[in-house]
Scaffold this active site. Sequence first.
Site, mmCIF file in Angstrom:
data_model
loop_
_atom_site.group_PDB
_atom_site.id
_atom_site.type_symbol
_atom_site.label_atom_id
_atom_site.label_comp_id
_atom_site.label_asym_id
_atom_site.label_seq_id
_atom_site.Cartn_x
_atom_site.Cartn_y
_atom_site.Cartn_z
ATOM 1 N N SER A 9 52.418 21.930 41.738
ATOM 2 C CA SER A 9 52.154 20.531 41.397
ATOM 3 C C SER A 9 51.078 20.452 40.316
ATOM 4 O O SER A 9 50.639 19.375 39.959
ATOM 5 C CB SER A 9 51.667 19.783 42.647
ATOM 6 O OG SER A 9 50.456 20.369 43.087
ATOM 7 N N PRO A 11 49.890 21.034 36.603
ATOM 8 C CA PRO A 11 50.353 21.269 35.224
ATOM 9 C C PRO A 11 49.544 22.353 34.522
ATOM 10 O O PRO A 11 50.075 23.050 33.648
ATOM 11 C CB PRO A 11 50.136 19.918 34.529
ATOM 12 C CG PRO A 11 49.847 18.923 35.601
ATOM 13 C CD PRO A 11 49.370 19.666 36.801
ATOM 14 N N GLU A 36 51.148 24.405 52.770
ATOM 15 C CA GLU A 36 50.067 25.391 52.626
ATOM 16 C C GLU A 36 49.409 25.541 53.990
ATOM 17 O O GLU A 36 48.705 24.655 54.445
ATOM 18 C CB GLU A 36 49.073 24.945 51.548
ATOM 19 C CG GLU A 36 49.710 24.982 50.164
ATOM 20 C CD GLU A 36 48.719 24.890 49.017
ATOM 21 O OE1 GLU A 36 47.503 25.022 49.249
ATOM 22 O OE2 GLU A 36 49.186 24.699 47.889
ATOM 23 N N ASP A 65 48.776 30.489 44.711
ATOM 24 C CA ASP A 65 47.708 29.846 45.458
ATOM 25 C C ASP A 65 46.410 30.459 44.959
ATOM 26 O O ASP A 65 46.301 31.690 44.860
ATOM 27 C CB ASP A 65 47.870 30.043 46.968
ATOM 28 C CG ASP A 65 47.018 29.042 47.741
ATOM 29 O OD1 ASP A 65 46.998 27.853 47.356
ATOM 30 O OD2 ASP A 65 46.363 29.434 48.716
ATOM 31 N N SER A 66 45.474 29.614 44.626
ATOM 32 C CA SER A 66 44.253 30.137 44.018
ATOM 33 C C SER A 66 43.058 29.316 44.453
ATOM 34 O O SER A 66 43.213 28.272 45.086
ATOM 35 C CB SER A 66 44.400 30.139 42.490
ATOM 36 O OG SER A 66 44.999 28.953 42.040
ATOM 37 N N PHE A 141 38.141 23.680 37.900
ATOM 38 C CA PHE A 141 36.740 24.095 37.811
ATOM 39 C C PHE A 141 36.424 24.871 36.516
ATOM 40 O O PHE A 141 35.336 25.447 36.408
ATOM 41 C CB PHE A 141 36.372 24.941 39.038
ATOM 42 C CG PHE A 141 36.434 24.185 40.339
ATOM 43 C CD1 PHE A 141 35.515 23.191 40.641
ATOM 44 C CD2 PHE A 141 37.438 24.449 41.271
ATOM 45 C CE1 PHE A 141 35.565 22.486 41.835
ATOM 46 C CE2 PHE A 141 37.499 23.755 42.481
ATOM 47 C CZ PHE A 141 36.565 22.764 42.763
ATOM 48 N N LYS A 162 41.124 32.890 27.995
ATOM 49 C CA LYS A 162 41.058 32.759 29.451
ATOM 50 C C LYS A 162 42.111 33.655 30.106
ATOM 51 O O LYS A 162 41.817 34.402 31.036
ATOM 52 C CB LYS A 162 41.264 31.290 29.879
ATOM 53 C CG LYS A 162 41.237 31.130 31.390
ATOM 54 C CD LYS A 162 41.554 29.733 31.887
ATOM 55 C CE LYS A 162 41.705 29.745 33.414
ATOM 56 N NZ LYS A 162 42.142 28.492 34.004
ATOM 57 N N HIS A 167 41.496 35.399 36.686
ATOM 58 C CA HIS A 167 42.178 35.747 37.928
ATOM 59 C C HIS A 167 43.700 35.596 37.773
ATOM 60 O O HIS A 167 44.456 36.482 38.119
ATOM 61 C CB HIS A 167 41.654 34.846 39.051
ATOM 62 C CG HIS A 167 41.632 33.386 38.679
ATOM 63 N ND1 HIS A 167 41.014 32.930 37.537
ATOM 64 C CD2 HIS A 167 42.205 32.291 39.253
ATOM 65 C CE1 HIS A 167 41.188 31.619 37.441
ATOM 66 N NE2 HIS A 167 41.903 31.208 38.458
#
Length: 185
Positions: A9, A11, A36, A65-66, A141, A162, A167
């Site tokens: 969900s 973008p 989740e 998932d992060s 963030f 980036k 990650h």
Amino acid sequence: MRILNVITSNPGKLVEFQRALGNDFELVHLPVGYTEVQTDSLEEVVERGIDELLSRGLDDFIIDDSGLFVDSLSGFPGVYSAYAFKTLGNAGLLRLMEDERNARFRCCIGCHTAEAGRLVVCAECPGSITRDLRGTDGFGFDPVFVPDGQDLTFAEMGLADKNHISHRGLAITAFARELGGRLDR
Ligand code: ITT
């Protein structure tokens, strides 16, 4: 070109997947959700998400998932990062911080394809939380996180840089290598 359905969900994640995998796969954004589960493990959220999507008849998909894990907050917001971002935002996170500012982003990518089967790859990026919001690129963030060894926040450095060190970038690189190997076999 092989199709991979990107189930998110967010973008911002979609753009990063497109930039990193767009040459090798035709990425299709699939606007469906999955549960989740309540756990402190990103990997478990992803494993259970794959199970649920398969049980609903979906295949050839990738999910992510992060979260941001702040040492001085005992890993918060961690698996609650999406909720914390919506409710506290970056300014709220900065208000929670004291002097010790170490943190890490973690990302788990999960995928299932008819050809390659199930694949889950996780990676992390250590860094620190800034004292002010810096930069306008990216999402979430990004304006308050400086990766170790860098001076710029993710939101100041631009997507290509980036993706190189983040990650998600690291997880995508490992994921693409493993998936490519399985598909060539
Ligand atoms: P999904 O539909 O893919 O689950 P989401 O935004 O709800 O999208 P998560 O549950 O994985 O995603 O929440 C992770 C949150 O952590 C996300 O909303 C951001 O606020 C933050 N986050 C994750 N990766 C980030 C990154 O690379 N840069 C900045 N913030 C990130």
